[in-house]
Every structure is written in C-alpha cells, then in structure tokens.
Scaffold this active site. Sequence first.
Site, PDB file in Angstrom:
ATOM      1  N   CYS A  94       0.814  -1.214   0.000  1.00 52.15           N
ATOM      2  CA  CYS A  94       0.000   0.000   0.000  1.00 52.15           C
ATOM      3  C   CYS A  94       0.852   1.270   0.000  1.00 52.15           C
ATOM      4  O   CYS A  94       1.517   1.565  -0.993  1.00 52.15           O
ATOM      5  CB  CYS A  94      -0.966  -0.068   1.171  1.00 52.15           C
ATOM      6  SG  CYS A  94      -2.339   1.065   1.034  1.00 52.15           S
ATOM      7  N   HIS A 194      -3.927  -5.605   1.927  1.00 52.09           N
ATOM      8  CA  HIS A 194      -3.659  -5.939   3.322  1.00 52.09           C
ATOM      9  C   HIS A 194      -4.288  -7.311   3.569  1.00 52.09           C
ATOM     10  O   HIS A 194      -4.954  -7.857   2.706  1.00 52.09           O
ATOM     11  CB  HIS A 194      -4.293  -4.907   4.258  1.00 52.09           C
ATOM     12  CG  HIS A 194      -3.837  -3.509   4.015  1.00 52.09           C
ATOM     13  ND1 HIS A 194      -2.572  -3.064   4.321  1.00 52.09           N
ATOM     14  CD2 HIS A 194      -4.480  -2.428   3.493  1.00 52.09           C
ATOM     15  CE1 HIS A 194      -2.463  -1.787   4.009  1.00 52.09           C
ATOM     16  NE2 HIS A 194      -3.603  -1.380   3.502  1.00 52.09           N
TER      17      HIS A 194
HETATM   18  N1  GLN Z   1      -2.007   7.095   2.636  1.00 57.88           N
HETATM   19  C1  GLN Z   1      -2.059   6.233   1.492  1.00 57.88           C
HETATM   20  C2  GLN Z   1      -3.366   6.283   0.705  1.00 57.88           C
HETATM   21  O1  GLN Z   1      -4.427   6.549   1.273  1.00 57.88           O
HETATM   22  C3  GLN Z   1      -1.764   4.808   1.896  1.00 57.88           C
HETATM   23  C4  GLN Z   1      -2.794   4.185   2.782  1.00 57.88           C
HETATM   24  C5  GLN Z   1      -2.417   2.785   3.209  1.00 57.88           C
HETATM   25  O2  GLN Z   1      -1.239   2.449   3.334  1.00 57.88           O
HETATM   26  N2  GLN Z   1      -3.401   1.989   3.535  1.00 57.88           N
HETATM   27  O3  GLN Z   1      -3.344   6.067  -0.495  1.00 57.88           O
END
Ligand code: GLN
Length: 236
Positions: A94, A194
């Site tokens: 992510c 995730h």
């Molecule tokens: N802040 C980033 C986004 O919203 C990553 C979020 C995350 O790692 N879940 O794209």
Amino acid sequence: MGESTVRIGLVLPDVMGTYGDGGNALVLRQRLRMRGIDAEIVEITLADPVPETLDLYTLGGAEDSAQRLATRHLQRFPGLQRAAAKGVPVLAICAAIQVLGNWYETSSGERVDGVGLFDVTTAPQQVRSIGEVATTPLLPGVTQPLTGFENHRGGTSLGADATGLGRVTRGVGNGVGDGLEGVVQGSVIGTYMHGPVLARNPELADHLLRQALGVTDLEPLDLPEVDRLRRERLRA
Ligand code: GLN
C-alpha cells in the site's frame, strides 16, 4: 543465529505498521521454520540505518504523515535500494508502493519525491477505495487468485519499467482505470492488499522465499486452515 539463518527485514514498522502488515514477516518466517529452515525477523526502525545485507525485506502501509517520515529515512539510508539492485526480494504494501515510487501526492495535494525503486507515480483519487479485492495474478509461478483488503485513496499509474501484479476481478486495485493491481519491477513487488496479504496468499509468500533462497522449488506445506481462509475470503 547460524550462518544459514534467513534474515527477513521488517522495514520501519514504527511508522509503516498501521494495518498489521508486519504479519507478512511472521508468515515468511513461519513458512521457513515449518520446512526446517532457520529464520529470523530483523526490525529496522527510524532509529536504525537500513542494512543492505538481509535476505528479504517487507514494508507495510501507513498514513500520509508516517509515509513521509519513512520516505525520508529510506532516502537517507539507501540499504533497501542497494539490496534491490542486487536482486534481493522486497514486498511493499500500500503506502510502501507510493513511497518506493518516483513521487506521490498526499491527500492535501503536496507532491513528495519517492525512493525510485518503482517506476510509478501516485495521486489521490476522488473517493477512497475500501473493501475486498481479488485479482488474477500476472506473476510467473503464482497461479491461484490473489485476495486481500484494500484501503487507500492514492491511485497509482505504472510507467514503462513497471508491470501489474494482478488483473482486478473484484474491487479497485491501483485505481487509475487500467484494471491492474499492484506493481512488479525486478525483485520488488508491491500490492495494495492488506490481510496480511501473505497470510491469505501462500503462493506469493513462497515466490518471495524461492527468490530469497535462490531455489526453484520449495517443499509444499499442507495447511487446510489457510485453504479455508482463502475460500471464505474469495467468497466474501
Ligand atoms: N495514505 C495512502 C493512501 O491513502 C496509503 C494508505 C495505506 O497504506 N493503507 O493512499
């Protein structure tokens, strides 16, 4: 620690640990130990330089501000980039895709230079993508559908040197309309999934382990509870 211990780097769990992605390192270690291979997790925090000598690296997701701290640290101590240049496997989840890219824009519209391991750029999308995601893998040796849970606002565009990890069959994925989820560039793999992703997708875990060990085959593991979890998640 023996000579042959496989050392798994969990990179910046103090800032990139918001979504439980540290579980990926546990899965990697456990799959090695179940095969009688010694393994340990090396945690690299903001207080440590990033070593280039580990066998495999994982990075988790994070919020925008934590993401920025991680980016700065990885630029200051380029051990991860040196390891990746030698073909050492890296798994980026992510926000870590965004951090390892050329640049990303935060939700407040600020552009931050990334680490440059992925030829990708990321900009916030109109709506946040949250929910189950499933894909057909595009990675040789990985044949079963990939399953995970996505939660991101950033949409990631792939440049010429990067390819997708999977073709989306459910959910959003990279979120820029090309139907792709995740990134593959050399030995570095990124995904918005995730779960942790390796708990749900043992084939992907073993792909990373084969690379780390420099082998073409690994003894299969029969884990009915993982099969059950996969069936449940892919149906959900
Ligand atoms: N802040 C980033 C986004 O919203 C990553 C979020 C995350 O790692 N879940 O794209």
